[in-house]
Design an enzyme around this catalytic site. Structure first.
Site, PDB file in Angstrom:
ATOM      1  N   VAL A 450       0.881  -1.174   0.000  1.00 61.58           N
ATOM      2  CA  VAL A 450       0.000   0.000   0.000  1.00 61.58           C
ATOM      3  C   VAL A 450       0.909   1.212   0.000  1.00 61.58           C
ATOM      4  O   VAL A 450       1.876   1.271   0.764  1.00 61.58           O
ATOM      5  CB  VAL A 450      -0.926   0.008   1.233  1.00 61.58           C
ATOM      6  CG1 VAL A 450      -1.969   1.104   1.102  1.00 61.58           C
ATOM      7  CG2 VAL A 450      -1.598  -1.350   1.417  1.00 61.58           C
ATOM      8  N   CYS A 451       0.629   2.195  -0.830  1.00 56.43           N
ATOM      9  CA  CYS A 451       1.620   3.253  -1.048  1.00 56.43           C
ATOM     10  C   CYS A 451       1.951   4.013   0.223  1.00 56.43           C
ATOM     11  O   CYS A 451       3.114   4.390   0.444  1.00 56.43           O
ATOM     12  CB  CYS A 451       1.156   4.198  -2.153  1.00 56.43           C
ATOM     13  SG  CYS A 451      -0.229   5.258  -1.739  1.00 56.43           S
ATOM     14  N   ASP A 452       0.960   4.267   1.109  1.00 55.56           N
ATOM     15  CA  ASP A 452       1.306   5.002   2.325  1.00 55.56           C
ATOM     16  C   ASP A 452       2.035   4.106   3.324  1.00 55.56           C
ATOM     17  O   ASP A 452       2.886   4.590   4.085  1.00 55.56           O
ATOM     18  CB  ASP A 452       0.077   5.650   2.959  1.00 55.56           C
ATOM     19  CG  ASP A 452      -1.044   4.677   3.247  1.00 55.56           C
ATOM     20  OD1 ASP A 452      -0.985   3.535   2.787  1.00 55.56           O
ATOM     21  OD2 ASP A 452      -2.004   5.082   3.943  1.00 55.56           O
ATOM     22  N   CYS A 453       1.759   2.806   3.316  1.00 58.27           N
ATOM     23  CA  CYS A 453       2.513   1.896   4.178  1.00 58.27           C
ATOM     24  C   CYS A 453       3.973   1.823   3.737  1.00 58.27           C
ATOM     25  O   CYS A 453       4.893   1.829   4.571  1.00 58.27           O
ATOM     26  CB  CYS A 453       1.891   0.501   4.138  1.00 58.27           C
ATOM     27  SG  CYS A 453       0.179   0.451   4.705  1.00 58.27           S
ATOM     28  N   GLU A 456       5.548   5.330   4.780  1.00 58.10           N
ATOM     29  CA  GLU A 456       5.807   5.546   6.211  1.00 58.10           C
ATOM     30  C   GLU A 456       6.930   4.629   6.703  1.00 58.10           C
ATOM     31  O   GLU A 456       7.766   5.042   7.518  1.00 58.10           O
ATOM     32  CB  GLU A 456       4.529   5.322   7.025  1.00 58.10           C
ATOM     33  CG  GLU A 456       3.364   6.239   6.673  1.00 58.10           C
ATOM     34  CD  GLU A 456       3.634   7.713   6.913  1.00 58.10           C
ATOM     35  OE1 GLU A 456       4.676   8.049   7.530  1.00 58.10           O
ATOM     36  OE2 GLU A 456       2.825   8.545   6.479  1.00 58.10           O
TER      37      GLU A 456
END
Length: 1237
Positions: A450-453, A456
Site C-alpha cells: 500500500v503506497c502510504d505503508c 511511512e
C-alpha cells in the site's frame, strides 16, 4: 439427521484469561489458550498479553511530567513494554461487525471444530458489543443496529452453541424482527446465509463468474475494480455458480425459524432479492445494476453455454489459487480468506491441503481482548504502527537517547525483515501491482503493498539508518527498490490511491452491489496516501539527490498541486482512512510543509490551520465523530475531546508553524492531563474508517500520535511548559472571530480579541470600547475594520467611515492588498448606508480592481465619471456585466455551482459586485441632481488623507452622518421615512395574531434514488389537492375554498436536486400529504431544498413557524400597513437601518423557513457586510434573495421562471422579457451541464 459433537461447541460460564498467549512468529500473530497447567508455567504471560486482555499489569506510577518531553518519556516507558519479540507492536484491528460471521460460518460449513474457549470468547465479545438500547449489532461497533450486523451475529452465536432463549438472543431477535428479518438483509448477508442453507440461493443477486472473462479493455472488467471488491467477488462468483450449501443441521433448521418474520416455506425468495432495510441501504443499487441483475436472472440462463460457464469457473479457480500462493493462504483480508476457504472446500474437498492451510491461516486474523474474541480487519497492523512509533521518537529528538536505542533497533530489524523483496508470481496475470521493495500494512506474508505503508516504513528506515549508531540493514539498492515502487502509484490527477493507481471510472459505482459501503468499486485519490508519498520522496531526496531526481520533483509537484485542489471551502480536507477532516487536514498540512508552504506564506496552509483552530474546544482538545465520514460534514463526538484527534490537529498546526502558541499549548495540556500515572492513555472513541460508512479501530494511535504531538512540541518549543503564559503577538481578525477569547495575551492583543468577540456577539458598545483602548497601544487595520463595523451597526456612520479609511491608509502603507480590499469594501458599505450611492459604487469598484490584481496606485478615473450636471455617470449595466465576467463566483456560484478553489479574494470580490449593483440600482431611482448621485470629497482619492488623532478617538455620538439620507432608512426616493421600532412591533403583533397558527410542517427522508416528503396538513382528500411537479419544483395547490391546514395559499417547494416529474407519486392521508419523488440523478442531496430557496417557498422542515417571509411582506403591504405610519417592507433589497443598539426591549424573532433558524430582522443590513456567514455563502446570492423578497409579483414571476428553467444559471427581473423566452442552462466556465436520462 443428528448433529455431531463438533457442531455443538461447549459454552463455559467463565474463562480464565490468564491462560491466553499471543504467539509472534516473525510478525504472524496467533492466540493460544493453554489448558494444561504445565504449559502455563513454561510459557508465562507477557506484559503485552496482559494489556491486550485487560488484565492488571502492575506497572509502577511514573514521575509526574513537568514538560511535554517528560510525558513522551513516560509514554515510551509504557509502550516499550508492549513491544513484541520480533520488534513490532501488535493490537486489535476490530470494529467492523461483519468479519467474524464470515470466519465462523466458514468453520461451521467446513465442519471445522470450534473449541469451547473460542466459542466462549466469541459469545463474550458479541454480548459485550450488543447495542445497549436494542440488543442488536450494527455495521461497526459504534453504529446503530442493522439487519446486516444483527442477522449475521445472531447466527454466529447460534453456531457456537448459544441457546436461542438466552437473554442476549431474545433481545437481538426482537430487534431483527422489528427491522424486517433476514429477508431485509443486504447482499453479503444473504450470500452467507445461503451458504449455510438458512436462505435459498434465489434471494441472492447474481454473481456470475463469466464477468472474469471480459477483455481487459472493457471499461467494467474486474481488473479495474478496487482490490478488495475484486478479491471478494472472485470466490463469491465461484460459490454462487455452484449454489453450494453446507450440510443441514438442527441449528440451521432452527435459524430458518428464528431469523424470519414469516413462515420459511412461504417466503418469496426471488421476490425478496432486492428487499433491504433502509438502515442497511447506505448505497442503494443503481438502475443499471438492477437491470443487469434482472437480465442475468431471467435472460442469461437461457443462452448460457456450458463451455463458457466451465471456462469461467476454471479461470476464477486459477485466480483464487494465485491469490493463495502469493499470500501463503493468508489472503488480502479475512473476508476473501473465508470465501476462498469455502471455494477450495467445494473444489478440493475437506481433506485437501488448500482447505487445511486456509483453516490454519484464518487464525491470523483472530484476536482476543478484554471483551472476548473478535476478527481483525486484516492479519494485523504491524508494519504500519511500528513505522509511526519510530517517527514519533525521532520527532521528539530521542532517537539518540541510549534509553530508547535498543527498542528502536529491534523496530528497525523488524522493518528490515518485513520488506517485500520480490514481485508477485504471475504479477500481470493476476492483476497485481508492483511490490518489490515495499512494505505491507501488516506483514510480508500478506504481501499487499500500500503506497502510504511503503512510504511511512521507508521514512522510518531512513530516519534511523541516517542517525549515528544505528546499523544500515537496508542497503541503497533496497531503498531504491522502495522508491521505484512508490513512483508507480501516481494517478493522472497527481494524487495517489492506496493499493494501486486508479484503473477504472467512478461510474463503476453504478455496479456497486455491496449496498452497505460507498465508493468501493475503484481506487480513489486520497489526501493521506498522497501526503505519505510526498513526504517520503522528499526525505529520500535529501539523502539521495541523484536517484531519479527529475521524476521525483515532478511527482511531488503534481501531488501537492492536487492536494491544494482537494481543499474544501472551509479549509479542510476529507479523510478516507481515519476520522476524518482532522486526520486528513493534518496530512495535507504536512504535505504543504514539505515544499516550504506554511501558515505565513501559504493561502492553503493558513486556511487549513484556521479550520482546525475554529474547531478547537474550550478544554483545548478536538472531538470528531465517525458521523463526519458518513455525512461528509464535520461532526463532533458526543463524548467530548479525544486525545487522538487532538494530537492530529496539533501535529498539523505545528507542521504549518501556526503563529499562535496558546491554542497549541492548550491542546498539549489536554493530552498530558489524559495520560495515566503509568504512562499510557486510555482508549476513547473509534479512530479509523474505510469506504465512508464502516469504522475500524487503531488502538495504538493513542500512543504513536500523542507522543508525536508532544515530541514535536518539545523539540520546537524546548523551554515551554503547558502553563499558558502571556505571549505578545498579533493575530488576524479572521482567527479572532473563530476563537474564544485568548486569555493572558499581551494587553492590546487581548483587548482587541475581546473587542472582536464582543462585536461578533452583537455587543457593539463593548466592542468599541475595547478596540479603542487596544488601538491606543498599537494600530492595526483589522482592528479598525472591526470597530468600523461596530460603529456602522450602531448608526455612527461618520466614525464608521473614518475607521474604514484609516484602515485603508495603514494597509496601503504596509502594501497589504487583502486588507486594502476589505477596507475599500467597508467604505462602500458605510457610504451606501449614508445614502452616498455614487461614492459607494466607486469604492466597491476599487475593491473589485484590487481583487482582480490591478496596481494599488492605478489611476482608473472612476471618481471622475460625471455627466454635464455633475452627477455620477456609471450605469447599472456596468456592474451587471462585471458580475457576468466573474468566472469563479458570481451568480452561477450563488445558484449552486460551488467551486472548491473559491478564495477569500473571490468572496470579497463577489460582495463588492453585489454592493455595486445595489448602489447603482438605488442611485438610478434618484432624481437628477440628488446628492446621492454626486461624487463627494471622501472619494476624491482612493487613499484619503486623514487626521492622525484617530486611534483612540470615540465621538460618543449615535447620530448618523449628514448624508443625503441621514436619519432615515435607505429606500427608493418614492418611499416614506423609516418606520419607528414601535411601528414594526405593532405590525408584527397583528401579523402574529392572525397568522401564527398557520404552520406547514414537513419532514423528509431519502435514498440515493428517491425522496419521500411528508407535509403535515389534516383532513384533506385527494380531490382537494393538486400536485404540480417539475424537474426542480413541487407546487401543491388547494381546490377553491380549501385550505392547506389553516393556510389558504399554494405551497411551492424548490428542490435541492432534479427529479423525474412523470414519476412523482403522492398520497393524501388523514394527517398528511405524502410525496414520493424519483431523483433524476442517483445520489444523496445535502438538503431537501435548493440553497437559499426559502425565499421562494413557504415550507418548514422542522417544528418552527412554517409560513414564509413573503406572506409577511404581503400582510405588511396591505391594510395593516396603511393603517400604520409609512413602513418599509422588512426585506427591501437595500435593507433598513438597524435600530439603535441597546433599545429597551428584545428584538422579535420572525418566523422563517431558513435552515439557519429565526432571523432577527431588526439587525438586517443591506446585504450585511463581511460577516463570515455572508462571506462563505456568497453575497451575490444573498442580494438576489433580497431582491425577490422585495419585488412585485411580475418581477417574482420573471425570477422564478428564469431561475427554474435555466437550472439556476440565469435570473431575470423583467416579466415582459421572461414570459415569452425559454431559458437554457448556461453553466459557468469549467462546468459541464449534463442531462441524466
Amino acid at each position: 439427521m443428528t448433529e455431531s459433537k463438533a457442531r455443538k461447541p461447549r459454552i463455559a460460564e467463565n474463562i480464565d484469561r490468564t491462560r491466553w498467549r499471543l504467539l509472534d512468529e516473525n510478525g504472524r500473530f496467533t492466540w493460544h489458550y493453554l489448558e494444561d497447567d504445565e504449559a502455563v508455567q513454561k510459557w508465562p504471560q507477557s506484559m503485552a498479553d496482559k494489556w491486550y486482555l485487560g488484565l492488571d499489569t502492575d506497572l509502577p506510577t511514573l514521575p509526574k511530567p513537568k514538560k511535554p518531553l517528560d510525558a513522551v518519556n513516560n509514554g515510551l516507558t509504557f509502550f516499550e513494554k508492549l513491544q513484541l519479540p520480533c520488534g513490532e507492536w501488535g493490537c486489535e484491528y476490530g470494529g467492523p461487525m461483519f468479519l467474524l460471521p464470515g470466519v465462523v460460518i466458514t468453520w461451521y460449513a467446513t465442519k471445522t471444530p470450534i473449541p469451547w474457549y473460542v466459542a466462549t470468547e466469541i459469545k463474550n465479545y458479541l454480548s459485550a458489543r450488543a447495542h445497549p438500547k436494542d440488543g442488536g449489532w450494527g455495521l461497526h461497533i459504534e453504529g446503530e443496529s442493522t439487519v446486516f450486523g444483527t442477522a449475521l451475529n445472531y447466527t454466529v452465536l447460534r453456531l457456537v452453541g448459544v441457546d436461542p432463549e438466552d437473554p442476549v438472543m431474545v433481545r437481538a431477535r426482537k430487534t431483527l424482527h422489528k427491522l424486517g428479518g433476514a429477508t431485509h438483509a443486504p447482499h453479503w448477508a444473504k450470500f452467507w446465509l445461503s451458504v449455510l442453507g438458512v436462505c435459498k440461493w434465489d434471494i441472492v443477486n447474481p454473481v456470475p463468474p463469466e464477468v472474469w472473462l471480459l477483455p481487459d479493455w472493457a471499461p467494467f472488467a474486474p481488473w479495474r475494480w478496487w482490490i478488495h471488491m475484486r478479491q471478494v467477488f472472485l470466490p463469491m462468483g465461484y460459490i454462487f455458480d455452484h449454489k453450494w450449501t453446507c450440510e443441514e443441521t438442527d441449528v440451521i433448521r432452527a435459524l430458518r425459524v428464528e431469523l424470519f418474520t414469516e413462515d420459511w416455506d412461504s417466503i418469496d425468495w426471488a421476490g425478496n432479492r432486492n428487499t433491504i432495510s433502509p438502515g442497511d441501504n447506505y448505497h442503494p443499487k443503481s438502475w443499471l445494476l438492477n437491470t443487469a441483475n434482472w437480465a442475468l436472472v431471467n435472460i442469461w440462463p437461457w443462452f448460457r453455454p456450458n463451455f463458457l460457464r466451465n471456462r469461467a469457473n476454471q479461470w476464477v479457480s486459477k485466480l483464487i489459487d494465485m491469490e493463495d500462493a502469493n499470500t501463503d493462504y493468508a489472503d488480502l483480508a479475512p473476508v476473501n480468506a473465508a470465501l476462498n476457504t469455502v471455494a477450495c472446500y467445494i473444489r478440493d474437498g475437506p481433506g485437501s491441503y488448500s482447505v487445511k492451510r486456509h483453516i490454519e491461516r484464518l487464525e491470523d486474523s483472530m484476536w482476543v481482548n478484554a471483551e472476548g474474541m473478535l476478527c481483525n480487519g486484516t492479519n494485523g497492523v504491524q508494519c504500519w504502527d511500528t513505522s509511526f512509533l519510530i517517527q514519533a521518537v525521532v520527532d521528539a529528538g530521542l532517537e539518540q537517547d541510549e534509553r530508547w536505542r535498543p527498542m528502536l533497533k529491534k523496530a528497525l530489524t523488524f522493518l528490515d525483515e518485513q520488506q517485500i523483496r520480490d514481485n508477485c508470481a504471475q504479477q500481470a496475470t493476476c492483476y497485481r501491482q508492483q511490490r518489490k521493495g515495499a512494505w505491507a500494512f501488516s506483514n510480508k506474508d500478506q504481501g499487499y503493498a500500500v503506497c502510504d505503508c511503503v512510504s511511512e516504513a521507508l521514512k522510518a528506515v531512513i530516519l534511523l539508518q541516517k542517525t549515528p549508531g544505528y546499523p544500515e540493514l537496508l542497503d541503497d539498492e533496497r531503498i531504491f527498490d522502495a522508491v521505484d515502487t512508490i513512483l508507480t502509484y501516481q494517478n493522472p490527477t497527481g494524487a495517489c490511491s492506496s493499493y494501486e493507481p486508479t484503473r477504472g471510472s467512478e461510474l463503476l459505482e453504478l455496479l456497486n452491489a455491496a449496498e452497505v459501503f460507498g465508493k468501493i468499486m475503484v481506487e480513489y485519490d486520497y489526501v493521506e496516501c498522497t501526503t505519505a508519498v510526498v513526504t517520503a520522496l522528499s526525505l529520500f531526496k535529501e539523502h539521495w539527490p541523484d536517484h531519479r531526481s527529475q521524476e521525483i520533483d515532478a511527482f511531488v509537484a503534481r501531488s501537492v498541486a492536487w492536494i491544494k485542489t482537494a481543499q474544501l471551502p472551509d479549509g479542510s480536507w476529507y479523510g478516507n482512512w481515519a476520522i476524518c477532516y482532522t486526520y486528513a487536514t493534518m496530512f495535507a498540512l504536512e504535505s504543504l510543509k514539505s515544499i516550504g508552504e506554511k501558515y505565513n506564506n501559504s493561502y492553503y496552509s493558513k486556511r487549513g490551520c484556521d479550520f482546525l483552530i475554529a474547531r478547537q474546544r474550550a478544554d483545548g482538545g478536538w472531538s470528531e465523530s465517525y458521523r463526519s465520514c458518513e455525512k461528509m460534514v464535520y461532526t463532533e463526538h458526543s463524548t467530548g475531546s479525544q486525545v487522538v484527534m487532538t494530537a492530529w490537529a496539533l501535529i498539523g498546526l505545528m507542521h504549518a508553524e501556526y503563529p499562535q502558541l496558546e491554542p497549541i499549548k492548550k491542546g498539549i495540556k489536554l493530552i498530558m492531563d489524559r495520560q495515566q500515572p503509568n504512562g499510557e492513555w486510555k482508549q476513547e472513541a473509534i479512530e479509523g474508517v474505510f469506504n465512508k460508512s464502516c469504522m475500524i479501530s487503531y488502538p495504538n494511535y493513542k500512543f504513536t500520535f500523542t507522543m508525536k504531538a508532544l515530541g514535536m512540541f518539545a523539540k520546537k518549543y524546548p523551554n515551554e511548559t503547558t502553563h499558558i503564559t502571556p505571549r505578545k503577538t498579533s493575530i488576524s481578525a479572521t482567527c479572532y472571530k473563530r476563537h474564544k477569547r485568548l486569555s493572558n495575551m499581551s494587553t492590546s492583543t487581548a483587548l482587541a480579541a475581546a473587542g472582536v468577540e464582543a462585536v461578533s456577539a452583537g455587543r457593539y458598545d463593548e466592542g468599541i470600547e475595547k478596540l479603542t483602548t487596544a488601538l491606543k497601544d498599537r494600530e492595526s487595520p483589522l482592528w479598525y475594520l472591526e470597530r468600523s463595523k461596530s460603529y456602522l451597526r450602531t448608526n455612527q456612520f461618520d466614525d464608521a467611515l473614518r475607521d474604514a479609511e484609516k484602515a485603508l491608509i495603514i494597509a496601503y502603507d504596509r502594501a497589504n492588498r487583502d486588507q486594502m480590499l476589505e477596507a475599500q469594501l467597508r467604505r462602500s458599505i458605510t457610504l451606501f448606508r449614508m445614502g452616498y450611492f455614487a461614492d459607494a459604487d466607486i469604492c466597491a469598484f476599487w475593491a473589485i480592481r484590487l481583487a482582480d490584481g490591478a496596481k494599488a496606485t492605478e489611476d482608473d478615473g472612476q471618481q471622475r465619471k460625471v455627466d454635464e450636471n455633475g452627477d455620477y455617470a456609471a450605469q447599472l449595466q456596468e456592474a451587471v456585466d462585471a458580475s457576468k465576467q466573474d468566472k469563479e463566483g458570481g451568480l452561477s456560484q450563488a445558484m449552486g455551482f460551488q467551486n472548491n478553489k473559491r478564495t477569500k479574494t473571490i468572496s470579497l470580490r463577489n460582495q463588492a459586485i453585489a454592493w455595486r449593483v445595489q448602489a447603482l440600482t438605488r442611485m438610478e431611482k434618484l432624481p437628477a441632481g440628488h446628492d446621492g448621485r454626486k461624487v463627494h470629497k471622501t472619494t476624491a482619492s482612493k487613499y484619503p488623507k486623514h487626521s492622525e488623532n484617530t486611534a483612540g478617538e470615540v465621538t460618543g455620538q449615535k447620530e448618523p452622518a449628514s448624508g443625503p439620507e441621514a436619519g432615515k432608512a435607505i429606500t427608493p426616493a418614492s418611499s416614506g421615512p423609516e418606520p419607528a421600532r414601535d411601528d414594526w412591533q405593532g405590525i408584527w403583533e397583528k401579523y402574529r395574531q392572525m397568522y401564527a397558527k398557520h404552520k406547514i410542517r414537513c419532514s423528509f427522508y431519502q435514498t440515493d434514488t428517491r425522496v419521500t416528503i411528508d407535509i403535515f396538513v389534516k383532513n384533506l382528500s385527494r380531490e382537494q389537492v393538486t400536485i404540480e411537479p417539475s424537474s426542480k419544483t413541487i407546487r401543491i395547490s388547494p381546490a377553491p375554498g380549501v385550505s392547506l391546514g389553516s393556510f389558504g395559499g399554494t405551497i411551492l417547494l424548490v428542490l435541492s436536486g432534479e427529479i423525474k416529474p412523470q414519476a412523482t407519486q403522492y398520497n393524501v392521508k388523514s394527517m398528511k400529504i405524502e410525496l414520493v419523488l424519483e431523483k433524476q440523478t442517483p445520489g444523496k442531496w445535502p438538503t431537501l431544498r435548493h440553497n437559499g430557496s426559502d425565499i421562494f417557498d413557504n415550507l418548514s422542515t422542522d417544528n418552527s413557524q412554517g409560513v414564509g417571509s413573503a406572506q409577511f411582506n404581503e400582510f405588511s403591504a396591505g391594510d395593516a400597513m396603511r393603517a400604520s405610519s409609512a413602513v418599509e417592507k422588512p426585506a427591501e433589497p437595500s435593507g433598513s437601518k438597524a435600530p439603535p443598539a441597546g433599545a429597551g426591549h428584545k428584538a422579535p424573532s420572525y418566523p422563517t423557513s431558513s435552515k439557519k433558524g429565526p432571523k432577527d430582522w431588526d439587525h438586517l443590513d443591506a446585504g450585511d457586510d463581511d460577516d463570515e456567514d455572508a462571506a462563505e455563502n456568497g453575497d451575490v446570492n444573498s442580494f438576489f434573495q433580497k431582491v425577490y423578497k422585495g419585488a412585485d409579483e411580475d418581477t417574482r414571476r420573471a425570477m422564478m421562471k428564469s431561475f427554474i428553467e435555466s437550472n439556476g444559471t440565469a435570473l431575470s427581473t423583467s416579466w415582459d422579457d421572461a414570459k415569452s423566452k425559454t431559458y437554457k442552462t448556461q453553466p459557468p466556465d469549467g462546468v459541464e451541464a449534463r442531462k441524466w436520462e
